[in-house]
Write an enzyme that holds these catalytic residues in place. Structure first.
Site: not given
Ligand code: DX5
Ligand code: ZN
Length: 219
Positions: A7, A32, A34, A36, A68, A137, A142-145, A176-178, A198-199
Site C-alpha cells: 500500500s 495498492h 488507497d 480516500m 474508500m 478489511m 482510513g489509516f495505515g499502521g 488489508d490492514g495490519g 503498507g508499513s
Molecule cells: C487502510 C488502507 C490500508 C493501509 C494498510 O484504510 O486500506 O491499505 O494502508 O496499511 P498497514 O499495512 O500499515 O496496516
Molecule cells: Zn487499502
C-alpha cells in the site's frame, strides 16, 4: 500463489515513483492505491492524478485501486483512464452495487468488493460469481499502521468456503490492514491469497526481505 500488494499510503510521497519502483524490484506483485475521500472514511489520501503519474512512470506495474469513497460509480472511468487494472469498491458505499460492478467491467477492469470489519462475510456472498476478488478489511479503513483484527480470519474462511462450493477457484481473497509475517500466515491459512501491506514493506530497511517474509519465504 500468494501475491503481495504494498500500500503506497506508507510510502514517502516526496519520492513516490522511486519508492514504487523499489517495492516492485523487491518482488511485489502489484501496487495498492488507497483512495480516500474524507467522507466514506475520516481521512483524505490521493486520487486520479497520482495514479496517472505513477502509471506513466511505471506502465508495466499492476495497479490495485482501493476506493474508500462514498460514490465510486462516479469515478470509475477516470481511474480506469489513469491506469487502474483492478478496482475495489466498498459494499457499504452509496453507489448501487450492480451498476458499479457493471461500470468497472464495461471499462475493461477487474472488479472487487470490500467489506469493513463490522460487515458480515455473508453480505458479499450474493455477488461472488461476478467478482474477481473480495477484499476483507482487517482494520477500520482510513489509516495505515493499525493493529490487525482477528475477526477477519473467520470471514476469509467463510468466503473461501463458499467460493469453493460454487466452483469459483479463480476468486482472489485480499486482506488489508495490519499485515505482518505473523498475521499474513494466519490469513493465508484461512484462505487469503493477496496480502496488502503498507508499513511492513515501505517502512522496512530491507523491502526484498520484507516481501519474502510476507510470502512465508526466506529472503
Ligand atoms: C487502510 C488502507 C490500508 C493501509 C494498510 O484504510 O486500506 O491499505 O494502508 O496499511 P498497514 O499495512 O500499515 O496496516
Ligand atoms: Zn487499502
Amino acid at each position: 500463489m500468494i501475491q503481495i500488494s504494498p500500500s503506497i499510503l506508507a510510502a514517502d510521497f516526496s519520492q513516490l515513483g522511486q519508492q514504487c519502483k523499489m517495492v516492485l524490484d523487491a518482488g511485489a506483485d502489484m501496487l495498492h492505491i488507497d483512495v480516500m475521500d474524507g467522507h466514506f472514511v475520516p481521512n483524505i489520501s490521493l486520487g486520479v492524478p497520482v495514479l496517472e503519474s505513477l502509471h506513466k512512470a511505471l506502465p508495466q506495474a499492476f495497479y490495485d485501486v482501493h476506493l474508500m469513497i462514498s460514490h465510486p460509480l462516479s469515478y470509475i472511468q477516470p481511474f480506469v483512464d489513469a491506469g487502474a487494472d483492478l478496482i475495489t469498491f466498498h459494499l457499504e458505499c452509496d453507489s448501487p452495487v450492480q451498476q458499479t460492478i457493471d461500470a468497472i467491467r464495461k471499462a475493461g477492469c477487474k472488479v472487487a468488493i470490500s467489506i469493513k470489519p463490522n460487515t458480515p462475510a455473508e453480505d458479499v456472498l450474493p455477488w461472488l460469481e461476478q467478482l474477481d476478488m473480495v477484499l476483507v478489511m482487517s482494520v477500520e479503513p482510513g489509516f495505515g499502521g493499525q493493529a490487525f483484527m482477528e475477526s477477519a480470519l473467520d470471514k476469509i474462511a467463510c468466503i473461501r468456503k463458499h467460493a469453493q462450493e460454487k466452483g469459483l477457484d479463480h476468486l482472489m481473497i485480499q486482506v488489508d490492514g495490519g499485515i505482518n509475517p505473523t498475521t499474513a500466515a494466519a490469513c493465508v491459512k484461512a484462505g487469503a491469497d493477496v496480502l496488502v501491506a503498507g508499513s511492513a514493506v515501505f517502512r522496512s530497511a530491507d523491502p526484498k526481505q520484507a516481501v519474502a517474509n510476507l510470502r512465508g519465504q526466506e529472503g
